[in-house]
Design a protein around this motif. Structure first.
Motif, short mmCIF file in Angstrom:
data_model
loop_
_atom_site.label_atom_id
_atom_site.label_comp_id
_atom_site.label_asym_id
_atom_site.label_seq_id
_atom_site.Cartn_x
_atom_site.Cartn_y
_atom_site.Cartn_z
N LEU A 274 8.88 11.15 -6.24
CA LEU A 274 8.43 12.04 -5.19
C LEU A 274 9.88 13.00 -4.83
O LEU A 274 9.53 14.10 -4.73
CB LEU A 274 8.08 11.30 -4.16
N ALA A 275 11.08 12.46 -4.86
CA ALA A 275 12.02 13.40 -4.66
C ALA A 275 12.15 14.41 -5.56
O ALA A 275 12.46 15.60 -5.51
CB ALA A 275 13.34 12.59 -4.93
N LYS A 276 11.96 14.12 -7.06
CA LYS A 276 11.97 15.19 -8.03
C LYS A 276 10.80 16.25 -7.93
O LYS A 276 11.03 17.42 -7.85
CB LYS A 276 11.81 14.68 -9.33
N GLN A 277 9.53 15.68 -7.22
CA GLN A 277 8.46 16.72 -6.94
C GLN A 277 8.77 17.44 -6.10
O GLN A 277 8.43 18.76 -5.73
CB GLN A 277 7.06 15.83 -6.52
N LEU A 278 9.59 17.10 -5.19
CA LEU A 278 9.96 17.82 -3.89
C LEU A 278 11.24 18.77 -4.07
O LEU A 278 11.56 19.88 -3.08
CB LEU A 278 10.36 16.99 -2.70
N SER A 279 11.93 18.59 -5.28
CA SER A 279 13.10 19.46 -5.37
C SER A 279 12.89 20.97 -5.62
O SER A 279 13.55 21.54 -4.98
CB SER A 279 13.62 18.77 -6.69
N TRP B 144 -0.43 21.84 0.19
CA TRP B 144 -0.47 20.85 1.42
C TRP B 144 0.09 19.32 0.71
O TRP B 144 0.49 18.56 1.33
CB TRP B 144 -1.73 20.68 1.99
N LEU B 145 -0.02 19.30 -0.66
CA LEU B 145 0.57 18.05 -1.33
C LEU B 145 2.01 17.81 -0.98
O LEU B 145 2.37 16.73 -0.95
CB LEU B 145 0.17 17.98 -2.77
N GLN B 146 2.80 18.82 -0.78
CA GLN B 146 4.32 18.52 -0.49
C GLN B 146 4.30 17.80 0.94
O GLN B 146 5.18 17.01 0.93
CB GLN B 146 4.79 19.98 -0.35
N TRP B 147 3.53 18.17 1.68
CA TRP B 147 3.55 17.38 3.07
C TRP B 147 3.51 15.79 2.81
O TRP B 147 3.89 14.98 3.29
CB TRP B 147 2.59 18.04 4.06
N LEU B 148 2.18 15.55 2.05
CA LEU B 148 1.80 14.23 1.72
C LEU B 148 2.98 13.57 1.02
O LEU B 148 3.11 12.24 1.17
CB LEU B 148 0.57 14.32 0.99
N ALA B 149 3.71 14.49 0.04
CA ALA B 149 4.75 13.65 -0.72
C ALA B 149 5.63 13.30 0.13
O ALA B 149 6.35 12.27 -0.01
CB ALA B 149 5.14 14.57 -1.76
N ALA B 150 6.15 14.10 1.06
CA ALA B 150 7.21 13.83 2.11
C ALA B 150 6.89 12.47 2.94
O ALA B 150 7.85 11.63 3.06
CB ALA B 150 7.50 15.05 2.85
N LEU B 151 5.61 12.51 3.45
CA LEU B 151 5.26 11.47 4.08
C LEU B 151 5.17 10.03 3.42
O LEU B 151 5.53 8.81 3.66
CB LEU B 151 3.91 11.30 4.71
N ALA B 152 4.83 10.07 1.96
CA ALA B 152 4.60 8.93 0.81
C ALA B 152 6.16 8.81 0.52
O ALA B 152 6.39 7.52 0.51
CB ALA B 152 4.07 9.59 -0.51
N LEU C 154 0.87 -1.23 0.02
CA LEU C 154 -0.12 0.09 -0.05
C LEU C 154 0.87 1.23 -0.07
O LEU C 154 0.73 2.22 -0.64
CB LEU C 154 -0.87 0.07 1.34
N ALA C 155 1.92 1.21 0.73
CA ALA C 155 2.93 2.50 0.76
C ALA C 155 3.17 3.01 -0.52
O ALA C 155 3.13 4.23 -0.83
CB ALA C 155 3.88 2.40 1.94
N PRO C 156 3.72 2.24 -1.50
CA PRO C 156 4.17 2.72 -2.81
C PRO C 156 3.22 3.06 -3.54
O PRO C 156 3.46 4.02 -4.33
CB PRO C 156 5.24 1.42 -3.40
N LEU C 157 1.96 2.19 -3.38
CA LEU C 157 0.84 2.78 -4.12
C LEU C 157 0.34 4.02 -3.92
O LEU C 157 -0.11 4.85 -4.55
CB LEU C 157 -0.21 1.74 -4.16
N ALA C 158 0.45 4.21 -2.66
CA ALA C 158 -0.08 5.62 -1.99
C ALA C 158 0.80 6.80 -2.70
O ALA C 158 0.57 7.92 -3.01
CB ALA C 158 -0.34 5.74 -0.52
N GLY C 159 2.22 6.27 -2.75
CA GLY C 159 3.19 7.27 -3.16
C GLY C 159 2.77 7.56 -4.54
O GLY C 159 3.24 8.53 -5.17
N TRP C 160 2.47 6.44 -5.50
CA TRP C 160 2.14 6.91 -6.81
C TRP C 160 0.85 7.84 -6.82
O TRP C 160 0.87 8.67 -7.87
CB TRP C 160 2.12 5.53 -7.53
#
Length: 359
Positions: free
Chosen positions: A229-234, A32-40, A13-19
């Protein structure tokens, strides 16, 4: 290895949530998606470690550690190349900064923490010195040929190779890395096998072929999610670096640290379980893959799109690289480690990080 040989729900479930969050971040520009991206990202990292250990337990050493190291490196190369293509000439040093950050984080951060924590729990740990020496010899050649030599050639000014020199560096890097893989997995595989391990989970029955195959597929899913996710947070990372007034090269440190999290956690868990050989196989194999696969890839892309590529390190970074190679040769040359060796590596890492933010 993980003591369990079965898949657990959260690792699926964790990687699927990340996707899901990754796709949502592409479609929606919400803070707020940045915070979810960090958790994912954190969830995907832990899931990747679990699946990597399942695959490693099935295929055995040193193939198990090679799976995670090469998987992460290939996807990291894709991340660097995509950023090179989408950015302009101002990102000419992106590959160099990211590769050098990975070298320092792995050789001093991951190795240092593994030596320190392993010695803290087990006092002394042993490993195969011939395997470490082979890896360090290849690392020294790769690092100098690709990140030091560009500053001393005369065909082009500054930290860049000419086209022919860049082609030679790319081909020689690939040859060195492939030669290391041949030695590690075929010719001298015994150099990289565990000796004297006392971890009970190592003797647990391996997972079934079906479970190992699912874990291998989920490992790819996890790693792609981690890099995406790392690229999204960059952008948030770049904004934070700019806000702190830190040099732009520190962005490469943060991105490399995010991408290297699965390897770091897997290596640390092995060291704590008194399997330092596995930790070193993973760490040294990872840093060799990072240079040996990244340099040929970015060299080919640079030539294809006619984009400048700065590979030569600054004098300060060259000194830190030389210090890292010397320290690694001394600490890993005897086949036995203690807590002081881990402290030395972590102090070198601390110096690197401090000077990156306070040059």
């Amino acid at each position: 290895m993980s003591s369990s040989n079965k898949l657990t729900t959260w690792t699926i479930l964790a990687p699927l949530a990340g996707w899901i969050i990754l796709i949502a971040g592409m479609l929606l520009a919400q803070g707020w998606l940045q915070w979810l991206a960090a958790l994912a990202l954190a969830g995907s990292v832990f899931a990747a470690v679990h699946h990597a250990e399942m695959v490693a337990h099935k295929v055995g050493e040193p193939f198990g550690t090679l799976v995670l190291a090469v998987s992460i490196t290939v996807i990291e190369v894709a991340l660097i190349v995509s950023m090179m293509v989408s950015a302009g000439p101002e990102k000419a040093a992106l590959a160099r900064d990211t590769v050098f950050a990975a070298v320092m984080l792995v050789c001093n951060g991951i190795v240092g923490l593994c030596l320190f924590m392993g010695a803290l729990r087990h006092r002394e740990q042993v490993f195969q010195a011939p395997g470490a020496n082979v890896a360090l010899a290849v690392l020294a050649a790769l690092a100098v040929l690709t990140m030091v030599l560009p500053n001393y050639t005369s065909a082009t000014p500054g930290p860049e190779f000419s086209r022919s020199q860049l082609a030679f560096a790319g081909v020689s890097s690939l040859v060195l890395y492939c030669s290391f893989i041949f030695v590690q997995t075929i010719r001298h595989r015994d150099y990289f096998l565990i000796e004297g391990s006392s971890d009970e989970s190592e003797h647990a029955p391996p997972p079934t072929s079906a479970v190992a195959l699912i874990s291998a597929l989920m490992l790819v899913v996890c790693l792609v999610a981690v890099v995406g996710l790392a690229k999204q947070l960059s952008p948030a990372v770049e904004a934070g670096v700019e806000l702190m007034g830190a040099p732009e090269a520190t962005v490469g440190i943060v991105i490399a640290a995010l991408v290297l999290l699965p390897e770091g956690l897997a290596a640390l868990r092995s060291a704590m379980a008194n399997r330092l050989q596995t930790s070193l196989n993973l760490a040294l194999g990872s840093v060799l893959a990072c240079i040996g696969l990244t340099i040929p890839s970015v060299a080919a892309v640079s030539a294809a799109i006619d984009r400048p590529l700065a590979l030569g390190l600054e004098p300060k970074e060259t000194v830190l690289l030389a210090l890292t190679i010397v320290v690694s040769t001394l600490t890993l040359g005897m086949g036995r480690t203690n807590i002081l060796q881990g402290i030395v590596h972590m102090i070198v890492l601390a110096a690197y990080l401090f000077l990156a933010f306070a040059p």
